[in-house]
Design a protein around this motif. Sequence first.
Motif, PDB file in Angstrom:
ATOM      1  N   GLY A 110      37.663 140.701 -52.194  1.00  0.00           N
ATOM      2  CA  GLY A 110      36.185 140.710 -52.668  1.00  0.00           C
ATOM      3  C   GLY A 110      35.404 141.858 -51.942  1.00  0.00           C
ATOM      4  N   LEU A 111      35.199 141.819 -50.532  1.00  0.00           N
ATOM      5  CA  LEU A 111      34.023 142.585 -50.230  1.00  0.00           C
ATOM      6  C   LEU A 111      34.672 144.248 -50.310  1.00  0.00           C
ATOM      7  CD1 LEU A 111      31.348 142.520 -48.693  1.00  0.00           C
ATOM      8  CD2 LEU A 111      32.628 142.635 -46.563  1.00  0.00           C
ATOM      9  N   PHE A 112      35.679 144.510 -49.834  1.00  0.00           N
ATOM     10  CA  PHE A 112      36.175 145.963 -49.981  1.00  0.00           C
ATOM     11  C   PHE A 112      36.287 146.426 -51.464  1.00  0.00           C
ATOM     12  CE2 PHE A 112      38.521 145.711 -45.675  1.00  0.00           C
ATOM     13  CZ  PHE A 112      37.467 145.839 -44.977  1.00  0.00           C
ATOM     14  N   ASN A 113      36.596 145.671 -52.233  1.00  0.00           N
ATOM     15  CA  ASN A 113      36.791 146.248 -53.740  1.00  0.00           C
ATOM     16  C   ASN A 113      35.252 146.206 -54.457  1.00  0.00           C
ATOM     17  OD1 ASN A 113      39.360 146.510 -53.992  1.00  0.00           O
ATOM     18  ND2 ASN A 113      39.775 144.504 -54.518  1.00  0.00           N
ATOM     19  N   VAL A 114      34.410 145.448 -53.971  1.00  0.00           N
ATOM     20  CA  VAL A 114      33.075 145.628 -54.371  1.00  0.00           C
ATOM     21  C   VAL A 114      32.451 146.819 -53.915  1.00  0.00           C
ATOM     22  CG1 VAL A 114      30.779 144.481 -54.503  1.00  0.00           C
ATOM     23  CG2 VAL A 114      32.692 143.206 -55.163  1.00  0.00           C
ATOM     24  N   ILE A 115      32.584 146.863 -52.505  1.00  0.00           N
ATOM     25  CA  ILE A 115      31.953 148.150 -51.872  1.00  0.00           C
ATOM     26  C   ILE A 115      32.678 149.463 -52.304  1.00  0.00           C
ATOM     27  CG2 ILE A 115      31.869 149.447 -49.685  1.00  0.00           C
ATOM     28  CD1 ILE A 115      32.064 146.800 -48.255  1.00  0.00           C
ATOM     29  N   LEU A 129      27.874 149.553 -45.459  1.00  0.00           N
ATOM     30  CA  LEU A 129      28.300 149.187 -44.029  1.00  0.00           C
ATOM     31  C   LEU A 129      27.377 148.279 -43.240  1.00  0.00           C
ATOM     32  CD1 LEU A 129      30.087 150.130 -41.781  1.00  0.00           C
ATOM     33  CD2 LEU A 129      28.221 152.034 -41.211  1.00  0.00           C
ATOM     34  N   ALA A 130      26.257 148.254 -43.595  1.00  0.00           N
ATOM     35  CA  ALA A 130      25.111 147.183 -43.115  1.00  0.00           C
ATOM     36  C   ALA A 130      25.762 145.810 -43.701  1.00  0.00           C
ATOM     37  CB  ALA A 130      23.995 147.388 -43.537  1.00  0.00           C
ATOM     38  N   LEU A 131      26.093 145.630 -44.792  1.00  0.00           N
ATOM     39  CA  LEU A 131      26.816 144.349 -45.418  1.00  0.00           C
ATOM     40  C   LEU A 131      27.864 144.006 -44.707  1.00  0.00           C
ATOM     41  CD1 LEU A 131      26.869 141.940 -47.684  1.00  0.00           C
ATOM     42  CD2 LEU A 131      27.876 143.477 -49.028  1.00  0.00           C
ATOM     43  N   PHE A 132      28.731 144.838 -44.385  1.00  0.00           N
ATOM     44  CA  PHE A 132      30.100 144.548 -43.782  1.00  0.00           C
ATOM     45  C   PHE A 132      29.814 144.174 -42.307  1.00  0.00           C
ATOM     46  CE2 PHE A 132      33.912 145.967 -41.650  1.00  0.00           C
ATOM     47  CZ  PHE A 132      34.703 145.154 -42.082  1.00  0.00           C
ATOM     48  N   VAL A 133      28.897 144.596 -41.635  1.00  0.00           N
ATOM     49  CA  VAL A 133      28.494 144.448 -40.210  1.00  0.00           C
ATOM     50  C   VAL A 133      27.897 142.971 -40.248  1.00  0.00           C
ATOM     51  CG1 VAL A 133      27.217 144.727 -38.272  1.00  0.00           C
ATOM     52  CG2 VAL A 133      28.570 146.730 -39.443  1.00  0.00           C
TER      53      VAL A 133
END
Length: 196
Positions: free
Chosen positions: A106-111, A15-19
């Motif tokens: 990228g981001l959602f799949n990695v998370i 969540l921190a990375l996403f923000v």
Amino acid sequence: IQGMMGGLGTLGWALALFVIFIYVVALVFRDLLGPKDLKEDGALDDTMTQWYFRSVPRSMYTIFRCSFGDCSTTAGLPLSEIIVARNGGVWFSLLYSGFVFVVMIGLFNVISAIFVETTLSTASEITAEKQRMRLANPQRWAVNFMKLLTALLSRVHPDDVEFIEALDHGTFTEPLLERLREEEIDRKVFDEVLET
């Protein structure tokens, strides 16, 4: 449930990375698509693309919505089409497409992958710890050892009923203990008992 609890730390960091990612992209889009003059802000309405990028918080909210596929104006028109038509065509189209690709693919799949891996790893560690505790139980060891010893000696001495009954009841007299100390069991008998 304990595995999910173990994955919460990873979810927090994700969540921190996403923000942070949303913040950085919002800064770029605020600069590229927001009003150039801050005094212009009062003259904007929600049909203009600048309205959706008029401040960093509003830009973050717009980017957040777009990252989940709801990239439309309040009238329901696709914001990406309006941006492409009014602000430079192909370059903004490529920038928006790149953003959607990086976020969705990228981001959602990695998370998701990291969260699932951490959850499964935690669940596996908990299961292994329970197994270690079960195997370290002295009573369990004693019971299973007596079963193995009784099975081995009943193969070696099938006719010695008194000897086998003493083992079954756990009544270890001194002569019985002496006899056990002197007993030698052939490897074949041991293998046969383990196979059954």
